[in-house]
Design an enzyme around this catalytic site. Structure first.
Site, PDB file in Angstrom:
ATOM      1  N   ASP A  34       0.824  -1.207   0.000  1.00 16.98           N
ATOM      2  CA  ASP A  34       0.000   0.000   0.000  1.00 16.98           C
ATOM      3  C   ASP A  34       0.861   1.262   0.000  1.00 16.98           C
ATOM      4  O   ASP A  34       1.982   1.255   0.510  1.00 16.98           O
ATOM      5  CB  ASP A  34      -0.917  -0.021   1.228  1.00 16.98           C
ATOM      6  CG  ASP A  34      -2.123   0.905   1.066  1.00 16.98           C
ATOM      7  OD1 ASP A  34      -2.350   1.405  -0.058  1.00 16.98           O
ATOM      8  OD2 ASP A  34      -2.831   1.131   2.067  1.00 16.98           O
ATOM      9  N   ASN A  82     -11.008  -2.447  -5.104  1.00 16.44           N
ATOM     10  CA  ASN A  82     -10.251  -1.556  -6.006  1.00 16.44           C
ATOM     11  C   ASN A  82     -10.962  -1.342  -7.347  1.00 16.44           C
ATOM     12  O   ASN A  82     -10.628  -0.406  -8.082  1.00 16.44           O
ATOM     13  CB  ASN A  82      -8.823  -2.073  -6.242  1.00 16.44           C
ATOM     14  CG  ASN A  82      -7.909  -1.933  -5.031  1.00 16.44           C
ATOM     15  OD1 ASN A  82      -7.002  -2.736  -4.821  1.00 16.44           O
ATOM     16  ND2 ASN A  82      -8.134  -0.909  -4.200  1.00 16.44           N
TER      17      ASN A  82
HETATM   18  C1  IPE Z   1      -5.479  -2.673  -0.080  1.00 14.89           C
HETATM   19  O1  IPE Z   1      -5.122  -1.351  -0.320  1.00 14.89           O
HETATM   20  C2  IPE Z   1      -5.511  -3.438  -1.361  1.00 14.89           C
HETATM   21  C3  IPE Z   1      -4.217  -3.637  -2.015  1.00 14.89           C
HETATM   22  C4  IPE Z   1      -3.048  -3.333  -1.517  1.00 14.89           C
HETATM   23  C5  IPE Z   1      -4.285  -4.272  -3.294  1.00 14.89           C
HETATM   24  P1  IPE Z   1      -6.217  -0.201  -0.461  1.00 14.89           P
HETATM   25  O2  IPE Z   1      -5.476   1.068  -0.625  1.00 14.89           O
HETATM   26  O3  IPE Z   1      -7.185  -0.577  -1.516  1.00 14.89           O
HETATM   27  O4  IPE Z   1      -6.939  -0.308   0.949  1.00 14.89           O
HETATM   28  P2  IPE Z   1      -7.787   0.736   1.787  1.00 14.89           P
HETATM   29  O5  IPE Z   1      -8.853   1.270   0.871  1.00 14.89           O
HETATM   30  O6  IPE Z   1      -6.855   1.824   2.234  1.00 14.89           O
HETATM   31  O7  IPE Z   1      -8.313  -0.048   2.945  1.00 14.89           O
HETATM   32  C1  IPE Z   2      -1.573   0.247  -3.387  1.00 11.85           C
HETATM   33  O1  IPE Z   2      -1.378   1.606  -3.452  1.00 11.85           O
HETATM   34  C2  IPE Z   2      -1.825  -0.374  -4.733  1.00 11.85           C
HETATM   35  C3  IPE Z   2      -3.226  -0.770  -4.969  1.00 11.85           C
HETATM   36  C4  IPE Z   2      -4.168  -0.749  -4.084  1.00 11.85           C
HETATM   37  C5  IPE Z   2      -3.547  -1.214  -6.303  1.00 11.85           C
HETATM   38  P1  IPE Z   2      -2.585   2.648  -3.457  1.00 11.85           P
HETATM   39  O2  IPE Z   2      -2.952   2.919  -4.877  1.00 11.85           O
HETATM   40  O3  IPE Z   2      -3.680   2.177  -2.599  1.00 11.85           O
HETATM   41  O4  IPE Z   2      -1.861   3.898  -2.827  1.00 11.85           O
HETATM   42  P2  IPE Z   2      -2.467   4.933  -1.781  1.00 11.85           P
HETATM   43  O5  IPE Z   2      -3.019   4.150  -0.637  1.00 11.85           O
HETATM   44  O6  IPE Z   2      -3.512   5.714  -2.508  1.00 11.85           O
HETATM   45  O7  IPE Z   2      -1.288   5.761  -1.378  1.00 11.85           O
HETATM   46 MG    MG Z   3      -4.089   2.424  -0.608  1.00 10.98          MG
END
Ligand code: IPE
Ligand code: IPE
Ligand code: MG
Length: 259
Positions: A34, A82
Site C-alpha cells: 500500500d 479496487n
Molecule cells: C489494499 O489497499 C488493497 C491492495 C493493496 C491491493 P487499499 O489502498 O485498496 O486499501 P484501503 O482502501 O486503504 O483499505
Molecule cells: C496500493 O497503493 C496499490 C493498490 C491498491 C492497487 P494505493 O494505490 O492504494 O496507494 P495509496 O493508498 O492511494 O497511497
Molecule cells: Mg491504498
C-alpha cells in the site's frame, strides 16, 4: 545480504547471535502493498508512477524471498474494492500488470518460482488473464517457491464462494454437513494448497487487513510499517523477517518462558 546485515539498531540479543541458517524463517509471507498513490502524490507525479515504482519493490522482495528461503509469498495487488477506482487508474494498473508478467517471468525462471493467482480472475481483462495463464504454465514445474498474486481478490467474496460450492456439493449428495471441517472449508478457498501466512506485512502506515486473507490470517503475525510500498527495501523486508523470527507464537497455549 543476509538477515544479519539487515539487523535493526537495538534489536534483541538473540538476533545478534542468529544467522540466516538458524533463524526461524516464515514459510509464507503475505504483503499488503500500500501507498503507491501517496508516494506519487508526494512527488507531484500521476498515481500510475507510484504503481510503476511499486513494481520494482515487488522485484526486490521476490529476490529477498529467494535469498532468505521464504517459500511462499502472496502479494495483494488488486482488491475486489479496487474496482471502485477510476476507469483510467484501473486500466493503467491492468496494463502495468501485464507488462510486469511479461518482464518478470525471467526472474521467476531464474529463482525456480511458480506463479499462482487467487481472486475473481474472470473479472480481469482477457489480455491480463492470457498473460497470467502463460506465465503460470511456463513456471508450473518450478519447485523453489510459490509467488501468489491476489488479483480482484476479496476474502469475504472468497469465503462466500467457498460456502456456495460446499452447499452445491451437499445438495448434490457429495458431502454431508458433518463432513464440513476447518480443513475441508480451507480446501474450498481460492488459497487451497497454500499454507496459512505466518507473517503479514502492510506498508504505508495503515493498520488494517482491507479484506485480505481473513480466514487464513487467524494466527498470522503482523508487521506494520510507515514506509510507502515503492520505498520498501530488501533490508526492511529482512528486518520484518528478523522481527518475526524472534516472536513467540502460542496459538492460545502457554510456553515455559512467558509466565
Ligand atoms: C489494499 O489497499 C488493497 C491492495 C493493496 C491491493 P487499499 O489502498 O485498496 O486499501 P484501503 O482502501 O486503504 O483499505
Ligand atoms: C496500493 O497503493 C496499490 C493498490 C491498491 C492497487 P494505493 O494505490 O492504494 O496507494 P495509496 O493508498 O492511494 O497511497
Ligand atoms: Mg491504498
Amino acid at each position: 545480504m543476509t538477515v544479519r546485515d539487515a539487523q535493526p539498531e537495538g534489536a534483541g540479543k538473540r538476533a545478534h547471535e542468529g544467522t540466516s541458517d538458524n533463524l526461524r524463517i516464515p514459510r509464507h509471507v503475505g504483503i499488503i502493498m500500500d501507498g503507491n498513490g501517496r508516494w506519487a502524490h508526494q512527488r507531484n507525479l500521476p498515481r500510475i508512477e507510484g504503481h510503476r515504482a511499486g513494481a520494482e519493490s515487488v522485484r526486490r522482495v521476490v529476490e529477498a524471498c529467494s535469498e532468505l528461503n521464504v517459500k511462499y509469498l502472496t502479494l495483494y495487488a488488486f482488491s475486489t474494492e479496487n474496482w471502485r477506482r477510476s476507469k483510467a487508474e484501473i486500466s493503467q494498473l491492468m496494463g502495468l500488470l501485464r507488462h510486469f508478467l511479461q518482464e518478470r517471468v525471467e526472474d521467476l525462471e531464474k529463482y525456480r518460482i511458480r506463479l499462482h493467482a487467487v481472486g475473481q480472475l474472470d473479472r480481469l481483462p482477457s489480455r491480463v488473464r492470457g498473460a497470467l495463464k502463460r506465465v503460470m504454465e511456463r513456471t508450473r514445474d518450478n519447485d523453489q517457491g510459490v509467488l501468489t498474486l491476489a488479483l480482484s481478490y476479496g476474502s469475504r467474496n472468497e469465503i462466500v464462494t467457498a460456502a456456495k460450492r460446499i452447499a452445491a456439493d451437499a445438495v448434490a449428495g457429495r458431502l454431508a454437513p458433518d463432513d464440513i471441517t476447518q480443513e475441508l472449508f480451507s480446501s474450498y478457498l481460492f488459497t487451497s494448497g497454500l499454507p496459512d501466512p505466518d507473517l503479514i506485512i502492510r506498508t504505508s502506515a495503515e493498520q488494517r487487513l482491507s479484506n485480505f486473507l481473513l480466514w487464513q490470517a487467524s494466527y498470522s503475525e503482523f508487521w506494520f510499517t510507515p514506509t510507502l510500498w515503492p520505498d520498501f527495501s530488501k533490508a526492511e523486508f529482512k528486518r520484518a523477517v528478523l522481527d518475526y523470527s524472534e516472536r513467540k507464537r502460542r496459538y492460545g497455549g502457554v510456553t515455559d518462558d512467558h509466565v
